[in-house]
Write an enzyme that holds these catalytic residues in place. Structure first.
Site, mmCIF file in Angstrom:
data_model
loop_
_atom_site.group_PDB
_atom_site.id
_atom_site.type_symbol
_atom_site.label_atom_id
_atom_site.label_comp_id
_atom_site.label_asym_id
_atom_site.label_seq_id
_atom_site.Cartn_x
_atom_site.Cartn_y
_atom_site.Cartn_z
ATOM 1 C CE LYS A 16 8.786 -3.415 2.515
ATOM 2 N NZ LYS A 16 9.087 -2.180 3.265
ATOM 3 N N GLY A 40 7.315 1.550 -2.831
ATOM 4 C CA GLY A 40 8.374 1.885 -3.780
ATOM 5 C C GLY A 40 9.591 1.063 -3.402
ATOM 6 C CG HIS A 41 9.522 -2.743 -2.797
ATOM 7 N ND1 HIS A 41 8.963 -3.978 -2.694
ATOM 8 C CD2 HIS A 41 9.036 -2.030 -1.757
ATOM 9 C CE1 HIS A 41 8.159 -4.003 -1.630
ATOM 10 N NE2 HIS A 41 8.177 -2.829 -1.064
ATOM 11 C CD GLN A 224 2.504 -0.556 1.821
ATOM 12 O OE1 GLN A 224 1.799 -1.554 1.906
ATOM 13 N NE2 GLN A 224 2.847 -0.029 0.675
ATOM 14 C CB THR A 239 -1.059 1.166 4.469
ATOM 15 O OG1 THR A 239 -1.585 1.134 3.140
ATOM 16 C CG2 THR A 239 -0.615 -0.232 4.896
ATOM 17 C CB THR A 301 5.226 10.599 -2.300
ATOM 18 O OG1 THR A 301 6.041 10.352 -1.134
ATOM 19 C CG2 THR A 301 4.034 9.659 -2.293
HETATM 20 P P1 IMP Z 1 -1.590 4.927 1.869
HETATM 21 O O1 IMP Z 1 -1.381 3.473 2.068
HETATM 22 O O2 IMP Z 1 -1.016 5.414 0.580
HETATM 23 O O3 IMP Z 1 -3.000 5.371 2.049
HETATM 24 O O4 IMP Z 1 -0.760 5.685 3.011
HETATM 25 C C1 IMP Z 1 -1.040 5.528 4.389
HETATM 26 C C2 IMP Z 1 0.195 5.802 5.235
HETATM 27 O O5 IMP Z 1 1.155 4.782 4.974
HETATM 28 C C3 IMP Z 1 0.877 7.128 4.919
HETATM 29 O O6 IMP Z 1 1.475 7.609 6.105
HETATM 30 C C4 IMP Z 1 1.971 6.736 3.931
HETATM 31 O O7 IMP Z 1 3.049 7.639 3.943
HETATM 32 C C5 IMP Z 1 2.356 5.370 4.477
HETATM 33 N N1 IMP Z 1 2.870 4.478 3.439
HETATM 34 C C6 IMP Z 1 2.158 3.815 2.502
HETATM 35 N N2 IMP Z 1 2.963 3.066 1.744
HETATM 36 C C7 IMP Z 1 4.199 3.243 2.210
HETATM 37 C C8 IMP Z 1 5.472 2.710 1.845
HETATM 38 O O8 IMP Z 1 5.619 1.874 0.942
HETATM 39 N N3 IMP Z 1 6.536 3.126 2.577
HETATM 40 C C9 IMP Z 1 6.408 4.008 3.620
HETATM 41 N N4 IMP Z 1 5.243 4.529 3.998
HETATM 42 C C10 IMP Z 1 4.141 4.147 3.301
#
Ligand code: IMP
Length: 424
Positions: A16, A40-41, A224, A239, A301
């Site tokens: 994105k 992470g864009h 996301q 999420t 991450t």
């Molecule tokens: P949280 O939003 O950090 O609590 O993560 C919840 C789930 O969404 C986990 O499986 C993360 O790996 C995934 N996730 C959250 N943000 C991203 C993103 O920007 N890209 C891909 N996966 C995401």
């Protein structure tokens, strides 16, 4: 003027940031509407890679206003780090970066709560990025949260303390072993809050409304992907925000009848990071090749992403839920060299063949049915127009357009701004 939306249609990481950056020339305002530093864009231009987490992807354009909307959650420490990096590159963000007073703040204890919650779940963990996203949205819906606008009140530190103390007792309740030094984290947090307070806080829904009246062009940037949406994603492995089109209405204060184009972004294959079902996941050489060639590691991450074939059933579902009007296919170049390509065009579900995304997509309920395509061997990364595409790629694109009934208007053939091909 209608507000256009740009959304990820899979499990995030579709690219994105790159497309927002490319499209920013057409827009006066770029606005993030949900999520936070879990995103992470990644943007690549002039031979340099830039990763943004909370700041909208239009920030590298001098003329665009970048708005962090009310639906976003902000970690001041990560935000400050992003600002420091922009400053180091000579980006003058002070006049172009605005923050909604209604955006919620991620406290250091929210991150600790995230860690405690995940640790308590053991094998059933979500695979969260541990950025405090879930606990912050829980405080928002629980009506306990601290908002950016609260920083303008004289008693905001007392509010902070009350909330942080409550969090500490909740962390103790989890009864798991997490090591932390809150004092150290708070010192960084308060320093970062001072930086945040030097930025322009606005009543963003009013700002967006007036901008529309003045015929300014606005692009809402999703974070996301649709399959991580709190309502429509693969719950509970999702999420904590609405990543779908409706989230742009609540996350910016835009009325539903004011939405214009909905740009849906997808990878030519599928990836997922974290836990949760993934019907087309590959555990073989093909999956390893996608991961290697596509450099599939999380931008936030660094975790390796799981890879698999394109899931057309899930993609169709995402197009429906979002009302996608134009599609953008990313990372087509990564599929060069596969002799045969597969696309999931149905599921075997409890003994039946179905063509929609059911309630349960765990492996014990669903197995993918594939349609096979001839691959292409040509390197796409140096191509600059669609007329150079090999026939097999054109066939792949035409098939997707026909099945989804939506045109694919952009094909991305590499991470750089320049590697973006517009189709008529
Ligand atoms: P949280 O939003 O950090 O609590 O993560 C919840 C789930 O969404 C986990 O499986 C993360 O790996 C995934 N996730 C959250 N943000 C991203 C993103 O920007 N890209 C891909 N996966 C995401």
């Amino acid at each position: 003027m209608a507000v256009d939306l740009l959304l990820g249609l899979q499990w995030g990481d579709e690219g994105k940031g790159k497309i927002v950056d490319v499209l920013t020339n057409n827009y006066n305002i770029i606005a993030r509407f949900q999520g936070g530093p879990n995103a992470g864009h990644t943007l690549v231009f002039n031979g340099k890679k830039h990763v943004l987490h909370t700041i909208p992807s239009g920030i590298f354009h001098d003329d665009a206003i970048n708005l962090v909307g009310n639906g976003v959650v902000i970690d001041p420490v990560i935000f400050k780090d992003e600002l420091d990096k922009l400053e180091a590159q000579g980006i003058d963000y002070r006049k172009t970066l605005f923050i909604s007073r209604k955006a919620h703040i991620i406290l250091p204890t929210h991150c600790l709560l995230d860690a405690a919650s995940e640790a308590s779940k053991g094998k059933a963990k979500i695979g969260s990025t541990l950025k405090g996203i879930g606990p912050t949205y829980m405080d928002k819906t629980g009506r306990n949260g601290l908002r950016v606008g609260d920083l303008e009140l004289s008693d905001w530190k007392e509010r902070y303390r009350t909330l942080a103390d409550k969090h500490e007792s909740m962390i103790a309740y989890y009864n798991v072993d997490i090591d932390y030094n809150l004092e150290e984290r708070e010192q960084k947090f308060f320093e970062a809050i001072d930086v945040l307070k030097s930025l322009k806080f606005i009543d963003s829904e009013e700002y967006v409304y007036q901008a529309q009246k003045e015929k300014k062009t606005i692009l809402a940037e999703g974070a996301q992907g649709s399959l991580l949406d709190i309502d429509f994603g693969t719950y509970p492995f999702v999420t904590s925000s609405n990543t779908t089109a409706a989230g742009a209405c609540t996350g910016l204060g835009v009325a539903p009848n004011q939405i214009g184009e909905v740009f849906g972004i997808f990878k030519a294959y599928t990836t997922r990071v974290g836990s949760g079902p993934f019907p087309t996941e590959l555990f073989d050489e093909d999956g390893a090749t996608m991961a290697k060639v596509g450099n599939e590691f999380g931008a936030t991450t660094g975790r390796p992403r799981r890879c698999g074939w394109l899931d057309l059933i899930a993609l169709k579902y995402a197009c429906q839920v979002n009302g996608v009007t134009q599609l953008m296919m990313m990372k087509g170049d990564v599929l060069s060299g596969f002799k045969t390509l597969k696309v999931c065009t149905g599921y075997k579900y409890k003994g039946e063949v179905i063509h929609h995304l059911p309630y349960n997509i765990e492996p014990e309920n669903v197995s993918p049915i594939y349609t096979e395509f001839e691959g292409w061997s040509e390197d796409l990364t140096e191509m600059s127009e669609a007329s150079q595409f090999p026939k097999a790629l054109n066939d792949y694109i035409s098939f997707l357009e026909k099945e989804l009934e939506i045109p694919i208007t952009i094909v991305s053939v590499g991470p750089d701004r320049k590697q973006t091909i517009f189709r008529k």
